[in-house]
Design a protein around this motif. Structure first.
Motif: not given
Length: 96
Positions: A25-33
């Motif tokens: 998935f392409v995710v938000d840059k600031k999201a963590n695991k």
């Protein structure tokens, strides 16, 4: 804020999902695991066992044209590889 932006549907990602039960998935840059795990579990109703993240750097390209030198770059993004529990499947093609 939406954490999951879009699924990655390539030949390599499809083979990875069929063999190893891993989805990209392409995710938000600031999201963590932890946030990515919760977002995938709530969106697709599966249990996630492992999350791996990759910050993809922008590619820079230079071209010589008639008008001179043209430079450009692609955007940077964050990619997450999510491993789902054995026997569970995410159907990425159901809502196309």
């Amino acid at each position: 804020m939406s954490i999951l932006i879009k699924p990655i549907i390539t030949e390599k990602a499809t083979a990875d999902s069929e063999v190893f039960n891993r989805y990209g998935f392409v995710v938000d840059k600031k999201a963590n695991k932890v946030e990515i795990k919760k977002a995938v579990e709530s969106a697709y109703g599966v249990s996630v066992t492992k999350v791996r993240t990759i910050n993809v750097r922008p590619d820079r390209k230079t071209r010589y044209t008639k008008t001179g030198m043209v430079t450009g770059k692609t955007g940077a993004y964050k990619k997450a590889i999510v491993q789902v529990a054995e026997g569970e499947v995410i159907d990425l093609y159901s809502n196309l």
